[in-house]
Design a protein around this motif. Structure first.
Motif, short mmCIF file in Angstrom:
data_model
loop_
_atom_site.label_atom_id
_atom_site.label_comp_id
_atom_site.label_asym_id
_atom_site.label_seq_id
_atom_site.Cartn_x
_atom_site.Cartn_y
_atom_site.Cartn_z
N UNK A 1 0.84 -1.20 0.00
CA UNK A 1 0.00 0.00 0.00
C UNK A 1 0.88 1.25 0.00
N UNK A 2 1.96 1.23 0.78
CA UNK A 2 2.88 2.38 0.82
C UNK A 2 3.47 2.63 -0.57
N UNK A 3 3.98 1.56 -1.20
CA UNK A 3 4.56 1.71 -2.55
C UNK A 3 3.52 2.23 -3.54
N UNK B 1 0.90 6.66 2.31
CA UNK B 1 2.32 6.79 2.66
C UNK B 1 2.51 7.19 4.11
N UNK B 2 1.49 7.00 4.95
CA UNK B 2 1.68 7.26 6.37
C UNK B 2 2.78 6.35 6.91
N UNK B 3 3.71 6.88 7.72
CA UNK B 3 4.82 6.06 8.21
C UNK B 3 4.37 4.87 9.03
N UNK B 4 3.31 5.02 9.83
CA UNK B 4 2.80 3.93 10.65
C UNK B 4 1.90 3.05 9.79
N UNK B 5 2.25 1.74 9.60
CA UNK B 5 1.41 0.87 8.76
C UNK B 5 -0.04 0.81 9.24
N UNK B 6 -0.28 0.97 10.54
CA UNK B 6 -1.64 0.88 11.06
C UNK B 6 -2.51 2.05 10.59
N UNK B 7 -1.87 3.17 10.23
CA UNK B 7 -2.63 4.33 9.77
C UNK B 7 -2.94 4.27 8.28
N UNK B 8 -2.31 3.34 7.58
CA UNK B 8 -2.57 3.21 6.14
C UNK B 8 -3.83 2.38 5.92
N UNK C 1 -14.00 12.17 1.94
CA UNK C 1 -12.56 11.99 2.12
C UNK C 1 -11.99 13.08 3.03
N UNK C 2 -11.21 12.67 3.99
CA UNK C 2 -10.53 13.60 4.89
C UNK C 2 -9.06 13.69 4.53
N UNK C 3 -8.49 14.87 4.66
CA UNK C 3 -7.07 15.05 4.39
C UNK C 3 -6.28 14.41 5.53
N UNK C 4 -5.33 13.53 5.25
CA UNK C 4 -4.59 12.86 6.31
C UNK C 4 -3.62 13.82 6.99
N UNK C 5 -3.14 13.45 8.19
CA UNK C 5 -2.12 14.29 8.84
C UNK C 5 -0.82 14.28 8.05
N UNK C 6 -0.07 15.35 8.17
CA UNK C 6 1.21 15.42 7.48
C UNK C 6 2.18 14.41 8.09
N UNK C 7 2.90 13.66 7.24
CA UNK C 7 3.97 12.81 7.78
C UNK C 7 4.97 13.67 8.53
N UNK C 8 5.51 13.13 9.64
CA UNK C 8 6.35 13.96 10.50
C UNK C 8 7.61 14.45 9.81
#
Length: 651
Positions: A528-530, A595-602, A619-626
């Motif tokens: 999913x990240x890729x 592309x959320x760093x935490x797999x659980x958030x993807x 659709x909600x805008x996700x939080x910015x990756x840190x």
């Protein structure tokens, strides 16, 4: 002191052939390993010729190729059931008689437990000597239809999208015309046993029809052949080297194509036949040698020491080769590519050439580089893609394994890879010069459906682990197909985390957890990240920067994306309408979630499909990756955002 003079290489070959064929002549009367083909049992089902039980005691000589029945665990109950595998799908045997076999699609039966199954594939018999009986009928399923005709039954399932509906009807020769191609998005034909002339409630009763399965007969040899064999005290079998060669195994260890009466032959006669055969073979080989002037190097591969890599691939080919795709010789590969005349491209593990099969179909032949490609990559490719059958997965038509000569034969994709259609170097980013935003959205959705099939649609789940534009191919209709399974990982449905000894993938698309376990375990979320990185690159929100250039993570996760999303502005300069901007916004938001760093958030890939096909308003805008607002820093050896993740989380 005298020394031994070695025989010339060709003399050694002739000597080897002489002893080999003579040994076969001696051994012919006692095919003891294969003559015993007793009836086998699996959960009360009696398995006999032309079918055979796949185990350590029974040989394929006992039945026809492809008609092996494996007593293995079913996805429905978890119990051992008699299973058959063909066309990339698994079926359990519901009934087996002397004239017919009844099979049930294991996937359909598993989905039918929810009373709302999603039928996603038909029944492909391929070259098996099987055919549908007259007791069957065909059900035609149509999905995402804008209009449903009166002769079809609506399927009251939750997978209908908005005003679009799914329906099913019985295929009849006198059916009225209806423009299915323009009214519905997808069609699947399913064969089931006909038990009723009334189909008034077919929209719900088709579930029971799927559970009843379908009935097949076989066309192998006449019943008289097997009956005569058994009456003479023999057991029926088959010679795998011939598609029509019936064999009768006799009690004395001999075999015949008829029956065992009068089959006994004295050993002197067999020895004479063996010697004559050996002499004829030697003379024939010698003549060919003189005509073709073969060198000794031609035969080196037959006698050289096999490496562990060769042994592992050879074991795989023997175990699975006949059950997946067609095996070609290296001579066949040279012939279909016209001696590798047209080169399509080259990668790290091999070169791709254009070819043509005997039936006129164009193919792409990937010849693996023996110095770089490992046997495991070859096994991964054949084992994973050989199990698949989906519109968004490239089809593996065959393979070649002549030890160091290894090749893979795929369907030909006239438009090449997605990489050449992505315009990712413009500043500010723009859409592709060749593909509109709506077509890019369809490509992204097709890739997601292909990944969903790999993660959930196969009996054995498949992680691709190398999703990138270069590995997405486009056919003549620009339909995307996932390719290159050299780094794929297979795991069972019961596993949620996959164990890996080393990182796999391409820098810039690898999920953080693949190379640093502090982020979590490797799972389907890694693909999913890729995928998120891929669609951000498709839409222009992520740039593929040259390695070694000075840059920061803002190039990959620019603040302007979030700023424009929050202000509800047009994202791309190439977008001109509100509808096009909605496609761009939807793909961008989905990509940022992936592309959320935490797999659980993807999200899972099936959730990604729902997001892409759903309404923009939810659709909600996700939080910015840190790491999206990190200060500028010199370029790292990775030259990708993962380098900053490593510096923050490496231990």
């Amino acid at each position: 002191m005298s020394r031994l003079v070695p025989l010339p290489p060709f003399a050694l070959i002739l000597l080897y052939l002489f002893f080999f064929i003579t040994t076969i002549a001696y051994a012919q009367p006692s095919i003891s390993d294969f003559r015993y083909c007793p009836s086998s049992d699996c959960n009360g089902l009696n398995i006999n010729y032309p079918f055979w039980k796949i185990d350590n005691q029974t040989s394929q000589f006992c039945g026809y190729e492809g008609l092996g029945i494996n007593c293995s665990s079913s996805t429905i109950s978890g119990e051992d059931r008699p299973m058959m595998y063909f066309g990339g799908d698994s079926y359990y045997v519901l009934n087996l008689t002397n004239t017919s076999i009844t099979l049930v699609d294991d996937d359909d039966a598993f989905r039918a437990q929810n009373r709302c199954p999603r039928v996603d594939h038909g029944i492909e018999l391929g070259r098996l000597p099987l055919y549908f009986t007259s007791r069957n009928l065909n059900l035609s399923f149509h999905f995402n239809c804008t209009t449903v005709p009166s002769f079809a039954s609506v399927i009251p399932c939750p997978n209908n999208q908005g005003t679009k509906k799914s329906c099913v009807h019985v295929v009849r020769p006198d059916m009225p015309y209806f423009d299915w191609a323009n009214m519905c998005a997808e069609e699947v034909i399913k064969t089931v046993i006909n038990v009723s002339d009334s189909f008034e409630r077919l929209g719900t009763e088709f579930v029971d029809a799927l559970r009843r399965g379908f009935e097949l007969n076989w066309t192998t040899t006449t019943d008289d052949d097997c009956e005569k064999c058994e009456e003479s005290g023999g057991l029926c079998g088959h010679n795998p080297s011939s598609t029509e060669s019936f064999m009768c195994f006799c009690a004395d260890g001999s075999s015949t194509r008829n029956d065992c009466n009068g089959k006994k032959m004295n050993w002197l006669r067999k020895l004479l036949i063996g010697v004559v055969s050996a002499v004829l073979a030697i003379v024939f080989i010698f003549i060919i040698y003189c005509i073709r002037k073969f060198s000794w190097n031609t035969f080196v591969a037959l006698f050289r020491h096999k490496t562990e890599d060769d042994k592992s691939v050879e074991a795989f080919v023997i175990q699975y080769g006949s059950l997946t795709t067609k095996r070609y010789t290296y001579h066949d590969i040279k012939k279909m590519t016209n001696s590798f005349k047209v080169k399509l491209g080259q990668g790290g593990f091999g070169t791709v050439f254009k070819g043509m099969l005997c039936d006129g179909r164009l193919v792409a032949v990937k010849v693996l580089n023996s110095s770089k490609a490992s046997g495991q990559e070859f096994i991964n490719e054949v084992a994973s893609i050989g199990r698949t059958s989906h519109i968004n997965i490239v089809t593996l038509l065959g393979f070649c394994f002549d030890y160091q000569k290894r090749a893979l034969v795929y369907e030909f994709m006239s438009n090449g890879s997605l990489e050449k259609f992505i315009c990712s170097h413009a500043d500010p980013p723009k859409t592709s010069e060749h593909l509109g935003i709506e077509k890019l959205y369809e490509v992204a959705l097709g890739i997601a459906r292909g990944l969903d099939y790999l993660h959930r649609g196969c009996n054995t789940r498949i992680l691709h682990l190398d999703i990138k534009p270069h590995n997405i191919l486009l056919d003549a209709d620009l339909c995307p197909k996932i390719a290159d399974f050299g780094l794929a990982k297979l795991y069972s449905r019961n596993e949620s985390i996959v164990s890996m000894l080393e990182a796999r993938g391409t820098i810039g698309y690898i999920a953080p957890e693949v190379f640093n376990r502090n982020f979590g375990g490797v799972s389907h979320k890694s693909d999913v990240y890729s995928y998120g990185m891929l669609i951000l690159e498709i839409i222009g929100g992520r740039k593929n920067v040259d390695v070694g250039s000075g840059h920061t993570s803002e190039i990959y996760f620019p603040n302007w994306i979030y700023n424009r999303l929050e202000r509800d502005e047009y994202l791309l300069d190439g977008v001109k309408t509100t509808e096009e901007n909605d496609y761009a916004r939807k793909m961008t938001i989905v990509g940022l979630w992936c592309i959320q760093p935490d797999p659980k958030q993807r999200p899972s890939i099936n959730a990604v499909i729902e997001m892409l096909e759903g309404s923009m308003e939810v659709l909600e805008v996700p939080p910015k990756p840190f790491f999206s607002t990190s200060p500028r820093s010199p370029a790292s050896p990775f030259s990708e955002p993962q380098s900053e993740l490593l510096s923050l989380y490496s231990s």
